[in-house]
Design an enzyme around this catalytic site. Structure first.
Site, short mmCIF file in Angstrom:
data_model
loop_
_atom_site.label_atom_id
_atom_site.label_comp_id
_atom_site.label_asym_id
_atom_site.label_seq_id
_atom_site.Cartn_x
_atom_site.Cartn_y
_atom_site.Cartn_z
N ASP A 186 0.87 -1.18 0.00
CA ASP A 186 0.00 0.00 0.00
C ASP A 186 0.91 1.23 0.00
O ASP A 186 2.14 1.11 0.11
CB ASP A 186 -0.91 -0.01 1.25
CG ASP A 186 -1.85 1.19 1.28
OD1 ASP A 186 -2.39 1.54 0.21
OD2 ASP A 186 -2.04 1.80 2.35
N SER A 187 0.28 2.40 -0.07
CA SER A 187 1.07 3.63 0.02
C SER A 187 1.53 3.87 1.47
O SER A 187 2.48 4.60 1.69
CB SER A 187 0.21 4.82 -0.43
OG SER A 187 -0.95 4.90 0.39
N CYS A 222 -4.35 -1.90 -1.75
CA CYS A 222 -4.50 -0.48 -2.06
C CYS A 222 -5.59 -0.35 -3.11
O CYS A 222 -5.44 -0.87 -4.23
CB CYS A 222 -3.15 0.04 -2.60
SG CYS A 222 -3.25 1.70 -3.30
N CYS A 227 -11.08 2.33 0.11
CA CYS A 227 -9.67 2.65 0.30
C CYS A 227 -9.26 1.89 1.54
O CYS A 227 -9.97 1.93 2.56
CB CYS A 227 -9.48 4.15 0.50
SG CYS A 227 -7.86 4.62 1.15
N GLU A 233 -2.84 8.86 8.21
CA GLU A 233 -1.37 8.77 8.26
C GLU A 233 -0.81 9.70 9.35
O GLU A 233 0.25 9.44 9.90
CB GLU A 233 -0.76 9.14 6.90
CG GLU A 233 -0.99 8.09 5.81
CD GLU A 233 -0.18 6.80 6.00
OE1 GLU A 233 0.90 6.85 6.61
OE2 GLU A 233 -0.67 5.73 5.54
N HIS A 267 -7.24 2.37 3.76
CA HIS A 267 -7.04 3.16 4.98
C HIS A 267 -8.33 3.26 5.80
O HIS A 267 -8.30 3.39 7.02
CB HIS A 267 -6.59 4.59 4.64
CG HIS A 267 -5.13 4.73 4.35
ND1 HIS A 267 -4.55 4.33 3.17
CD2 HIS A 267 -4.12 5.24 5.10
CE1 HIS A 267 -3.26 4.60 3.20
NE2 HIS A 267 -2.96 5.16 4.37
#
Ligand code: DGL
Length: 291
Positions: free
Chosen positions: A38-39, A101, A212, A180, A214
Site C-alpha cells: 500500500d502507500s 491499495c 480505500c 497517516e 485506509h
C-alpha cells in the site's frame, strides 16, 4: 529453434541462463512469501485479515510511505509506482502479490495483472462482490480516493448481476492524510466524515464499501455516523488469495506461524509506531528500501 517462415527465431531457451528473464528461471514455491503493499498504513487492514485467514503464510509488507497519498496522483505515475513495487516483489521471489491499495487496484491492476509470473489480487471485485451479497435495498455506497472514484472501477463491478440499482460514490481525499497523521478518532476527522457521508445518508444506502484500505481504520467513527453495513473488502480479498493459492498448489505446507517482514520508502520509526497501533500487534525491525 522456432521458425517463422524461413527466418529462425531465437527463443528464451537459447539464451545463456544468466541472460534469461527471472520468470523463466524460477517457479513459485509454496514456501515463498506473499507480497502485500500500500502507500502507507492502509494495507495493514488487509494484512490483518491475511494474518487471520492465512496464519501460516509468510508476508512481506511494503508501504511506499515516501509517496503517500497515491489517491490524487496522475494515472501514469500510479502505474509507474506499481511497476516499481511489483518489480521489488519479483526480486524478493514472492508467490503472490495482494494489492492492498484500492487506488492501485482501480488504476494499475487492469494494466499490470498479466505482466508478472505471480498472481496479483485486487481489492475491487472482492469488495464489490461482498457489497452485492450484503445489500437488501440495492442502494450501495462507495467511499474511496479521488482516483478510485474517478476510475469507476467499483461502480462498474457493482452493476454486475443486477443486485444493485443505485450507487452513491464519493471521494474522501482528507481521510488518508488524517489517518497517516494518526488522527484516527479526532474531532476533526469525525466532522470531515460527517460531511463526506451526507450524500450516502441522504440516498439511504444500506451497504457502504470502504474502497480505500485506509478507511477500515476509521470504522468506529463511520459506524457512529451512518446506519449501513460497512464492507471492508479485505475479508473477501484474503478469501480470494487463499483460493488462488490452493488452486495453484502454492499454500505453505509448514504449519508454523507466518513470519512478517516490513519495508517502507521513508521513515521506518514513524511506520512502526502508527502501524503497531493500527495492526494491534508490534511491528518491529522495519527496513528502508529505495524502489
Ligand atoms: N490505501 C490506498 C487505497 O486503498 C491508498 C490511499 C492513498 O495513498 O491515497 O486507495
Amino acid at each position: 529453434m522456432a521458425e517463422v517462415g524461413n527466418i529462425p527465431r531465437l527463443t528464451v531457451e537459447h539464451l545463456a541462463p544468466h541472460a534469461r528473464p527471472m520468470a523463466v528461471l524460477k517457479k513459485s514455491e509454496p514456501s515463498a512469501p506473499i507480497g502485500v503493499f500500500d502507500s502507507g498504513v492502509g494495507g495493514l487492514s488487509v494484512l490483518s485479515e491475511v494474518m487471520k485467514q492465512l496464519p501460516n503464510e509468510d508476508v512481506i509488507y511494503l508501504a511506499d510511505t515516501a509517496r503517500v497519498p497515491f489517491g490524487g496522483r496522475p494515472v501514469q505515475e500510479i502505474i509507474k509506482i506499481n511497476h516499481q513495487i511489483l518489480n521489488f516483489f519479483s526480486r524478493q521471489g514472492v508467490k503472490m502479490v495482494i494489492m492492498a491499495c484500492g487506488t492501485s487496484s482501480a488504476i494499475a491492476y487492469p494494466k499490470v495483472k498479466a505482466e508478472y509470473k505471480f498472481p496479483i489480487i485486487s481489492m475491487i471485485e472482492p469488495g464489490a462482490r461482498a457489497a452485492r451479497m450484503a445489500t437488501k435495498n440495492k442502494i450501495v455506497g462507495v467511499i474511496a480516493t479521488q482516483n478510485t472514484i474517478d476510475s469507476g472501477a467499483f461502480q462498474d463491478a457493482l452493476w454486475i448481476e443486477d443486485k444493485v440499482k443505485e450507487v452513491v460514490a464519493e471521494a474522501c481525499p482528507l481521510f488518508v492524510p488524517l489517518i497517516e497523521g494518526g488522527f484516527i478518532e479526532a474531532e476533526e476527522t469525525k466532522k470531515v466524515a460527517e460531511e463526506y457521508l451526507k450524500p450516502h445518508i441522504k440516498a439511504g444506502v444500506d451497504t457502504l464499501i470502504l474502497g480505500c484500505t485506509h478507511y477500515p481504520h476509521l470504522r468506529k467513527i463511520l459506524h457512529a455516523i451512518i446506519k449501513a453495513e460497512l464492507i471492508d473488502p479485505a475479508v473477501e480479498v484474503a478469501k480470494e488469495a487463499k483460493g488462488v493459492l490452493s488452486k495453484k498448489h502454492l499454500n505453505k505446507t509448514d504449519p508454523a506461524p507466518g513470519h512478517y517482514t516490513y519495508y517502507v520508502t521513508s521513515n521506518p520509526l514513524q511506520f512502526e509506531t502508527l502501524g503497531s497501533k493500527l495492526l494491534g500487534r508490534a511491528i518491529v525491525g522495519v527496513k528502508h528500501v529505495e524502489l
